[in-house]
Design an enzyme around this catalytic site. Structure first.
Site, PDB file in Angstrom:
ATOM      1  N   CYS A  68      12.732  26.098 -32.156  1.00  6.62           N
ATOM      2  CA  CYS A  68      13.603  27.163 -32.663  1.00  6.62           C
ATOM      3  C   CYS A  68      12.964  27.862 -33.858  1.00  6.62           C
ATOM      4  O   CYS A  68      12.811  29.085 -33.876  1.00  6.62           O
ATOM      5  CB  CYS A  68      14.958  26.594 -33.075  1.00  6.62           C
ATOM      6  SG  CYS A  68      15.942  26.055 -31.668  1.00  6.62           S
ATOM      7  N   GLU A 105      20.641  31.484 -39.259  1.00  9.49           N
ATOM      8  CA  GLU A 105      19.377  31.124 -39.919  1.00  9.49           C
ATOM      9  C   GLU A 105      18.786  32.358 -40.616  1.00  9.49           C
ATOM     10  O   GLU A 105      18.576  33.383 -39.981  1.00  9.49           O
ATOM     11  CB  GLU A 105      18.378  30.585 -38.893  1.00  9.49           C
ATOM     12  CG  GLU A 105      18.849  29.360 -38.113  1.00  9.49           C
ATOM     13  CD  GLU A 105      18.907  28.085 -38.942  1.00  9.49           C
ATOM     14  OE1 GLU A 105      18.402  28.086 -40.085  1.00  9.49           O
ATOM     15  OE2 GLU A 105      19.466  27.085 -38.441  1.00  9.49           O
ATOM     16  N   HIS A 108      21.940  29.289 -34.329  1.00 11.07           N
ATOM     17  CA  HIS A 108      22.038  27.975 -33.692  1.00 11.07           C
ATOM     18  C   HIS A 108      23.468  27.766 -33.201  1.00 11.07           C
ATOM     19  O   HIS A 108      24.415  28.021 -33.940  1.00 11.07           O
ATOM     20  CB  HIS A 108      21.697  26.865 -34.705  1.00 11.07           C
ATOM     21  CG  HIS A 108      20.280  26.411 -34.617  1.00 11.07           C
ATOM     22  ND1 HIS A 108      19.402  26.468 -35.681  1.00 11.07           N
ATOM     23  CD2 HIS A 108      19.577  25.877 -33.576  1.00 11.07           C
ATOM     24  CE1 HIS A 108      18.218  25.990 -35.296  1.00 11.07           C
ATOM     25  NE2 HIS A 108      18.303  25.634 -34.026  1.00 11.07           N
TER      26      HIS A 108
END
Length: 196
Positions: free
Chosen positions: A144, A82, A163
């Protein structure tokens, strides 16, 4: 030695064992070499508590890098890097039935914050056998994403979010721990180059 901090998450919904925490524990067993002091913590799937813990990490320990690991229940055999955290749009309720005030992480905070780690460069330079790694610019507006944004905000961008998929026969905790080790060593190398 340089301090690095890692967090995984506790159980939520049908996931009584959260692969993110299992992976982080496994990483901790493996270590990241002698110069890296590696600390780990399990975060609850609760906005306010996760935020308090993340603030505490940055204010008390001031690590070189904090890496948060979360479970992507939609991913079967994918590791997702991410790039950024988003501030607004947190409507989904957490494990205690709450969502953040104003549906955002930090009132008056920037819309999004990018990690100082260039995930695209990282992604080009690493491969993990047996699993695909992809890039993402949307961590999903749940705990998250919320944790990531908070960490980027308090850590001036020196945070990363990965993730991982749920555990399965092919994706074991050992496998994920080893994959994290590969990815994070590359991240730390990038941090070192940035500091020079």
């Amino acid at each position: 030695s340089l301090l690095s901090f890692f967090s995984g998450f506790g159980p939520f919904r049908q996931y009584l064992v959260n692969s993110s925490w299992e992976a982080v524990k496994e990483l901790s067993k493996r270590g990241l070499g002698e110069n890296i002091d590696l600390r780990i913590m399990q975060l609850p799937v609760v906005y306010q508590k996760a935020k308090e813990q993340v603030c505490k990490i940055w204010t008390t320990l001031q690590p070189l890098l904090t890496v948060h690991v979360g479970l992507a229940s939609s991913a079967t055999a994918l590791i997702i890097l991410e790039q950024c955290g988003k501030n607004k749009g947190y409507q989904e309720r957490d494990a205690c039935g709450f969502h953040p005030e104003g549906a955002c992480c930090v009132l008056d905070g920037p819309e999004k914050i990018e990690s100082t780690i260039n995930m695209k460069t990282l992604w080009k330079n690493i491969s993990v056998e047996g699993i695909d790694i992809i890039l993402s610019r949307d961590a999903g507006r749940y705990i998250c994403d919320y944790t990531y944004y908070t960490s980027l905000y308090y850590g001036n961008g020196r945070a990363a979010f990965i993730h991982v998929p749920p555990l399965s026969e092919s994706v074991t905790a050992e496998f994920l721990g080893k994959a994290l080790q590969t990815i994070i060593l590359a991240m730390l190398e990038q941090c070192g180059k940035q500091r020079e």
